[in-house]
Design an enzyme around this catalytic site. Sequence first.
Site, PDB file in Angstrom:
ATOM      1  N   ASP A  36       0.831  -1.196   0.000  1.00  0.00           N
ATOM      2  CA  ASP A  36       0.000   0.000   0.000  1.00  0.00           C
ATOM      3  C   ASP A  36       0.868   1.249   0.000  1.00  0.00           C
ATOM      4  OD1 ASP A  36      -2.577  -0.771  -0.279  1.00  0.00           O
ATOM      5  OD2 ASP A  36      -3.179  -0.456   1.794  1.00  0.00           O
ATOM      6  N   LYS A  57      -3.074   3.588  -2.674  1.00  0.00           N
ATOM      7  CA  LYS A  57      -4.307   4.366  -2.768  1.00  0.00           C
ATOM      8  C   LYS A  57      -4.169   5.533  -1.818  1.00  0.00           C
ATOM      9  CE  LYS A  57      -7.362   1.165  -1.809  1.00  0.00           C
ATOM     10  NZ  LYS A  57      -6.549  -0.050  -1.742  1.00  0.00           N
ATOM     11  N   MET A 169      -8.557   9.817   8.267  1.00  0.00           N
ATOM     12  CA  MET A 169      -8.859  10.395   6.955  1.00  0.00           C
ATOM     13  C   MET A 169      -9.720  11.658   7.063  1.00  0.00           C
ATOM     14  SD  MET A 169      -9.411   6.820   4.838  1.00  0.00           S
ATOM     15  CE  MET A 169     -10.109   5.895   6.214  1.00  0.00           C
TER      16      MET A 169
END
Length: 273
Positions: A36, A57, A169
């Site tokens: 990742d 991502k 996030m």
Amino acid sequence: MKPGRVILMGAGPGDPDLLTRKAVRALLSAEVLLLDELVPPDIAELAPRARVLRVGKRGGCRSTPQPFIQRLMRRYALQGRTVVRVKGGEALMFGRAGEEIAFLEAAGIEVELVNGISSGMAAAAALGISLTHRDHCHGVSFVTAHTQDGLPPDWQALARSRTTLVIYMGMRRIEEVTASLLAHLPPSTPAAVVQWASTPRETRLVTRLGRLADDAREAGLGSPAIILVGDAIGLARTGDRRREAGVRSIDGPDPSRFDSQDAVAEIQRAGAM
């Protein structure tokens, strides 16, 4: 051909010393390694036999599509290989592990899970606090500000839960997050941001909810970072109590210095009463 297996592994928040022994064994067994975006690239050195594929991502950036990643894992596993899918933090925390497990098991592929330390826990360690300090909260709530359907979390319910909020996030929406919480919590509520927790790039900001968005922007903080809100954050180690080489600590107003009268004054100035 007998199918191989897929190991979904959490690599922790970035400090290689936080890798578990089980994680290291998984990396040594890897024939295909899917990394990742937030996984330290030198982790591949622990997988000397593996073909390394970067499938990062990141919000707001060009990313590898999730269905493509799942098909990659299935393809190599059906070739009889051991595939290790390495995720930053904890594999089972906001990492789409549930989608991947269901997809792979539907194809008859064995899935093994290897836990890692979540960045939310690393952020708490950086601040030197307990997220579940019984004198200050009823527990802890881990929540993402970036939901699949685009709708925000139920900030009112979260604010009323009397838990420490650990928000993932959320930096791209920090003004929205802060405004939503201020509708239900006093501006004097202790708050913090920890960016790049556990790494040499770690930066900590301790402030209060009413100043959180402004202080974070002024400090130049962005993703990847964890936002923490709640009375337990008032116990964070700040200033001269916490100085390590290479670690930047930015102290806003000390939340512990605000009493109930301060809180009322702040609410009145904010027009919330």
